[in-house]
Design a protein around this motif. Structure first.
Motif, PDB file in Angstrom:
ATOM      1  N   PRO A 130       0.806  -1.232   0.000  1.00  0.00           N
ATOM      2  CA  PRO A 130       0.000   0.000   0.000  1.00  0.00           C
ATOM      3  C   PRO A 130       0.834   1.275   0.000  1.00  0.00           C
ATOM      4  O   PRO A 130       0.314   2.344  -0.274  1.00  0.00           O
ATOM      5  CB  PRO A 130      -0.831  -0.134   1.287  1.00  0.00           C
ATOM      6  CG  PRO A 130      -0.106  -1.122   2.136  1.00  0.00           C
ATOM      7  CD  PRO A 130       0.547  -2.076   1.170  1.00  0.00           C
ATOM      8  N   LYS A 131       2.143   1.145   0.285  1.00  0.00           N
ATOM      9  CA  LYS A 131       2.996   2.327   0.247  1.00  0.00           C
ATOM     10  C   LYS A 131       3.406   2.680  -1.184  1.00  0.00           C
ATOM     11  O   LYS A 131       3.996   3.727  -1.423  1.00  0.00           O
ATOM     12  CB  LYS A 131       4.243   2.088   1.106  1.00  0.00           C
ATOM     13  CG  LYS A 131       3.949   1.943   2.592  1.00  0.00           C
ATOM     14  CD  LYS A 131       5.226   1.758   3.387  1.00  0.00           C
ATOM     15  CE  LYS A 131       4.935   1.613   4.878  1.00  0.00           C
ATOM     16  NZ  LYS A 131       6.181   1.423   5.668  1.00  0.00           N
ATOM     17  N   ASN A 132       3.119   1.789  -2.111  1.00  0.00           N
ATOM     18  CA  ASN A 132       3.488   2.055  -3.495  1.00  0.00           C
ATOM     19  C   ASN A 132       2.631   3.161  -4.092  1.00  0.00           C
ATOM     20  O   ASN A 132       1.458   3.328  -3.739  1.00  0.00           O
ATOM     21  CB  ASN A 132       3.337   0.789  -4.343  1.00  0.00           C
ATOM     22  CG  ASN A 132       4.462  -0.205  -4.084  1.00  0.00           C
ATOM     23  OD1 ASN A 132       5.547   0.166  -3.655  1.00  0.00           O
ATOM     24  ND2 ASN A 132       4.186  -1.476  -4.345  1.00  0.00           N
ATOM     25  N   THR A 133       3.232   3.888  -5.011  1.00  0.00           N
ATOM     26  CA  THR A 133       2.511   4.933  -5.745  1.00  0.00           C
ATOM     27  C   THR A 133       2.550   4.584  -7.222  1.00  0.00           C
ATOM     28  O   THR A 133       3.626   4.458  -7.813  1.00  0.00           O
ATOM     29  CB  THR A 133       3.160   6.313  -5.522  1.00  0.00           C
ATOM     30  OG1 THR A 133       3.081   6.642  -4.119  1.00  0.00           O
ATOM     31  CG2 THR A 133       2.445   7.379  -6.328  1.00  0.00           C
ATOM     32  N   ILE A 134       1.376   4.414  -7.805  1.00  0.00           N
ATOM     33  CA  ILE A 134       1.271   4.003  -9.201  1.00  0.00           C
ATOM     34  C   ILE A 134       0.779   5.172 -10.046  1.00  0.00           C
ATOM     35  O   ILE A 134      -0.231   5.807  -9.731  1.00  0.00           O
ATOM     36  CB  ILE A 134       0.296   2.820  -9.343  1.00  0.00           C
ATOM     37  CG1 ILE A 134       0.842   1.607  -8.594  1.00  0.00           C
ATOM     38  CG2 ILE A 134       0.056   2.484 -10.808  1.00  0.00           C
ATOM     39  CD1 ILE A 134      -0.083   0.411  -8.584  1.00  0.00           C
ATOM     40  N   LEU A 135       1.496   5.447 -11.125  1.00  0.00           N
ATOM     41  CA  LEU A 135       1.117   6.536 -12.033  1.00  0.00           C
ATOM     42  C   LEU A 135       0.754   5.953 -13.392  1.00  0.00           C
ATOM     43  O   LEU A 135       1.446   5.068 -13.902  1.00  0.00           O
ATOM     44  CB  LEU A 135       2.259   7.540 -12.171  1.00  0.00           C
ATOM     45  CG  LEU A 135       1.998   8.759 -13.055  1.00  0.00           C
ATOM     46  CD1 LEU A 135       2.639  10.010 -12.456  1.00  0.00           C
ATOM     47  CD2 LEU A 135       2.532   8.540 -14.481  1.00  0.00           C
ATOM     48  N   VAL A 136      -0.331   6.456 -13.957  1.00  0.00           N
ATOM     49  CA  VAL A 136      -0.799   6.018 -15.272  1.00  0.00           C
ATOM     50  C   VAL A 136      -0.769   7.200 -16.221  1.00  0.00           C
ATOM     51  O   VAL A 136      -1.450   8.207 -15.991  1.00  0.00           O
ATOM     52  CB  VAL A 136      -2.239   5.449 -15.214  1.00  0.00           C
ATOM     53  CG1 VAL A 136      -2.685   4.972 -16.586  1.00  0.00           C
ATOM     54  CG2 VAL A 136      -2.330   4.312 -14.199  1.00  0.00           C
ATOM     55  N   THR A 137       0.034   7.126 -17.275  1.00  0.00           N
ATOM     56  CA  THR A 137       0.009   8.178 -18.290  1.00  0.00           C
ATOM     57  C   THR A 137      -1.143   7.891 -19.252  1.00  0.00           C
ATOM     58  O   THR A 137      -1.577   6.754 -19.397  1.00  0.00           O
ATOM     59  CB  THR A 137       1.321   8.248 -19.086  1.00  0.00           C
ATOM     60  OG1 THR A 137       1.419   7.098 -19.948  1.00  0.00           O
ATOM     61  CG2 THR A 137       2.527   8.291 -18.167  1.00  0.00           C
ATOM     62  N   GLY A 138      -1.628   8.945 -19.905  1.00  0.00           N
ATOM     63  CA  GLY A 138      -2.776   8.754 -20.797  1.00  0.00           C
ATOM     64  C   GLY A 138      -3.978   8.233 -20.026  1.00  0.00           C
ATOM     65  O   GLY A 138      -4.742   7.401 -20.519  1.00  0.00           O
ATOM     66  N   ALA A 139      -4.149   8.731 -18.810  1.00  0.00           N
ATOM     67  CA  ALA A 139      -5.132   8.161 -17.878  1.00  0.00           C
ATOM     68  C   ALA A 139      -6.581   8.415 -18.256  1.00  0.00           C
ATOM     69  O   ALA A 139      -7.486   7.832 -17.656  1.00  0.00           O
ATOM     70  CB  ALA A 139      -4.871   8.679 -16.467  1.00  0.00           C
ATOM     71  N   THR A 140      -6.838   9.288 -19.227  1.00  0.00           N
ATOM     72  CA  THR A 140      -8.215   9.501 -19.679  1.00  0.00           C
ATOM     73  C   THR A 140      -8.484   8.808 -21.012  1.00  0.00           C
ATOM     74  O   THR A 140      -9.583   8.899 -21.546  1.00  0.00           O
ATOM     75  CB  THR A 140      -8.526  11.007 -19.822  1.00  0.00           C
ATOM     76  OG1 THR A 140      -7.587  11.587 -20.738  1.00  0.00           O
ATOM     77  CG2 THR A 140      -8.446  11.713 -18.477  1.00  0.00           C
ATOM     78  N   GLY A 141      -7.470   8.141 -21.552  1.00  0.00           N
ATOM     79  CA  GLY A 141      -7.631   7.443 -22.823  1.00  0.00           C
ATOM     80  C   GLY A 141      -8.309   6.100 -22.647  1.00  0.00           C
ATOM     81  O   GLY A 141      -8.658   5.679 -21.540  1.00  0.00           O
ATOM     82  N   LEU A 142      -8.481   5.388 -23.757  1.00  0.00           N
ATOM     83  CA  LEU A 142      -9.213   4.120 -23.751  1.00  0.00           C
ATOM     84  C   LEU A 142      -8.574   3.104 -22.806  1.00  0.00           C
ATOM     85  O   LEU A 142      -9.240   2.537 -21.934  1.00  0.00           O
ATOM     86  CB  LEU A 142      -9.277   3.553 -25.176  1.00  0.00           C
ATOM     87  CG  LEU A 142     -10.064   2.249 -25.362  1.00  0.00           C
ATOM     88  CD1 LEU A 142     -11.515   2.428 -24.945  1.00  0.00           C
ATOM     89  CD2 LEU A 142      -9.968   1.774 -26.811  1.00  0.00           C
ATOM     90  N   VAL A 143      -7.271   2.862 -22.944  1.00  0.00           N
ATOM     91  CA  VAL A 143      -6.590   1.871 -22.105  1.00  0.00           C
ATOM     92  C   VAL A 143      -6.265   2.444 -20.733  1.00  0.00           C
ATOM     93  O   VAL A 143      -6.501   1.804 -19.702  1.00  0.00           O
ATOM     94  CB  VAL A 143      -5.302   1.369 -22.781  1.00  0.00           C
ATOM     95  CG1 VAL A 143      -4.534   0.437 -21.851  1.00  0.00           C
ATOM     96  CG2 VAL A 143      -5.624   0.659 -24.090  1.00  0.00           C
ATOM     97  N   GLY A 144      -5.732   3.657 -20.699  1.00  0.00           N
ATOM     98  CA  GLY A 144      -5.351   4.263 -19.423  1.00  0.00           C
ATOM     99  C   GLY A 144      -6.509   4.377 -18.452  1.00  0.00           C
ATOM    100  O   GLY A 144      -6.365   4.079 -17.252  1.00  0.00           O
ATOM    101  N   SER A 145      -7.666   4.784 -18.931  1.00  0.00           N
ATOM    102  CA  SER A 145      -8.829   4.935 -18.045  1.00  0.00           C
ATOM    103  C   SER A 145      -9.287   3.579 -17.511  1.00  0.00           C
ATOM    104  O   SER A 145      -9.741   3.468 -16.369  1.00  0.00           O
ATOM    105  CB  SER A 145      -9.979   5.630 -18.778  1.00  0.00           C
ATOM    106  OG  SER A 145     -10.431   4.864 -19.880  1.00  0.00           O
ATOM    107  N   GLN A 146      -9.152   2.536 -18.342  1.00  0.00           N
ATOM    108  CA  GLN A 146      -9.544   1.204 -17.891  1.00  0.00           C
ATOM    109  C   GLN A 146      -8.589   0.681 -16.819  1.00  0.00           C
ATOM    110  O   GLN A 146      -9.010   0.042 -15.849  1.00  0.00           O
ATOM    111  CB  GLN A 146      -9.591   0.234 -19.069  1.00  0.00           C
ATOM    112  CG  GLN A 146     -10.254  -1.096 -18.760  1.00  0.00           C
ATOM    113  CD  GLN A 146     -11.711  -0.951 -18.354  1.00  0.00           C
ATOM    114  OE1 GLN A 146     -12.523  -0.386 -19.087  1.00  0.00           O
ATOM    115  NE2 GLN A 146     -12.046  -1.448 -17.177  1.00  0.00           N
TER     116      GLN A 146
END
Length: 353
Positions: A17-33
């Protein structure tokens, strides 16, 4: 590049739970999923996008099971902005790089190359500088070499040949090169190569534009064959691979090899529209894409049908997903019929059809 088998301690580490995960393109088709499938109680989640949601408490899509993204930290950032990107990745432990530009329009070549190659290089560099533990890069089957004949399945080890490749394919291949370069510099990374992704994204762009085309009763079809995959399966595979000990490998993510005719018929049925009834021959394809291209030039609305897409739609490209199944033996793909039915329903709700 060695395949490092998953081990329990590493999986536990990545689910910390201490990990921090970042998603680029987070509003796109794959990123949002991916955002929707990550557990905000197990880690901190950051969504990176050029245009983050205006109201963070809203869901990213119309899927009834989607949760609001009010537990996600949003950062407005362009992956071409090196300074802002490096700042955004401070303290991040894992990165899903889903940002990219999908376009086969020749006029978009420079932009496609800049975002998919330079942008990926920037993400890799920022990961290295900030000591990110692992990067998962969303590439494409367009970055994989061609089979010697239509009888052979396309697999991950085929040698790349840019002869006849689209600018988009070249950009994704060169983007992968940046990831492998990062691997050589000490960054743990894994690459996924999805086939054509089916999901309820913006139906004016990308693969979802096929749904709008069928809804608008575009009458043409081809008997070409390609690989297709549910966006939920792409996100699930990405998360499973991130949570494994696998690094330095690429994986084709493909749910089914089917004809465009079969797909278009399923979409038409899902929208209660007439099935396309005019078969496109190679000669006719050369004529039709030119007409559509000229119409797009006059109206300012580029057609999804152009030289590259027309010829791809006539070809037979079947993809081998056995490598993924060997590494993730419990993984299963959504039946394509169910994927299309769900996507049609979501688009009907999204666009009030």
């Amino acid at each position: 590049m060695a395949l490092i088998c998953a081990n329990f301690s590493r999986i536990v580490e990545q689910l910390n739970p201490k990990n921090t995960i970042l998603v680029t393109g987070a509003t796109g088709l794959v990123g949002s999923q991916i955002i929707q499938m990550l557990d905000p109680t197990a880690c901190k989640i950051i969504g990176l996008a050029r245009n983050p949601p205006e109201y963070p408490g809203e869901s990213l899509s119309n899927h009834p099971n989607d949760r609001p993204n009010d537990k996600i930290d949003w950062i407005q950032c362009d992956i071409l902005d090196v300074v802002a990107l490096e700042k955004a990745l401070k303290g991040v432990t894992h990165v899903y790089h889903a940002a990219g530009l999908v376009s086969f329009d020749p006029k978009m070549k420079d932009q496609v190359m800049k975002i998919n190659v330079e942008g990926t290089a920037n993400v890799v560099n920022a990961c290295i500088k900030n000591g990110v533990q692992k990067l998962l890069h969303v590439s494409s089957v367009a970055a994989i070499g061609e089979a010697k004949s239509a009888k052979n399945l396309i697999h991950e080890k085929l040698e790349w040949n840019d002869h006849g490749a689209s600018d988009y394919g070249k950009s994704k291949y060169l983007g992968e090169i940046e990831v492998w370069r990062g691997l050589c510099e000490g960054l743990d990374a894994v690459v996924i190569n999805p086939s054509i992704i089916i999901g309820a994204g913006d139906w004016n762009i990308g693969s979802t534009a096929m749904f709008k085309s069928v809804y608008d009763e575009f009458p043409w079809y081809t008997e070409g064959v390609h690989g297709f995959v549910d966006v939920e399966d792409v996100a699930k595979a990405a998360i499973d691979l991130m949570n494994s000990g696998v690094v330095g490998e690429r994986f084709i993510i493909n749910g089914a090899n089917i004809s465009y005719k079969f797909l278009f018929d399923l979409i038409a049925d899902g929208f209660s529209k007439p099935r396309p009834g005019k078969k496109v021959t190679p000669l006719l394809a050369e004529f039709v894409w030119r007409i559509k291209y000229l119409k797009g030039k006059l109206t300012g609305k580029p057609s999804i049908l152009n030289k590259n897409t027309a010829r791809t739609a006539l070809s037979i490209c079947e993809y081998d997903n056995s490598k993924l199944k060997k590494v993730l033996p419990e993984f299963s793909f959504m039946p394509i019929k169910e994927t299309v039915e769900r996507t049609c329903n979501l688009l009907k709700e999204k666009y009030e059809l």
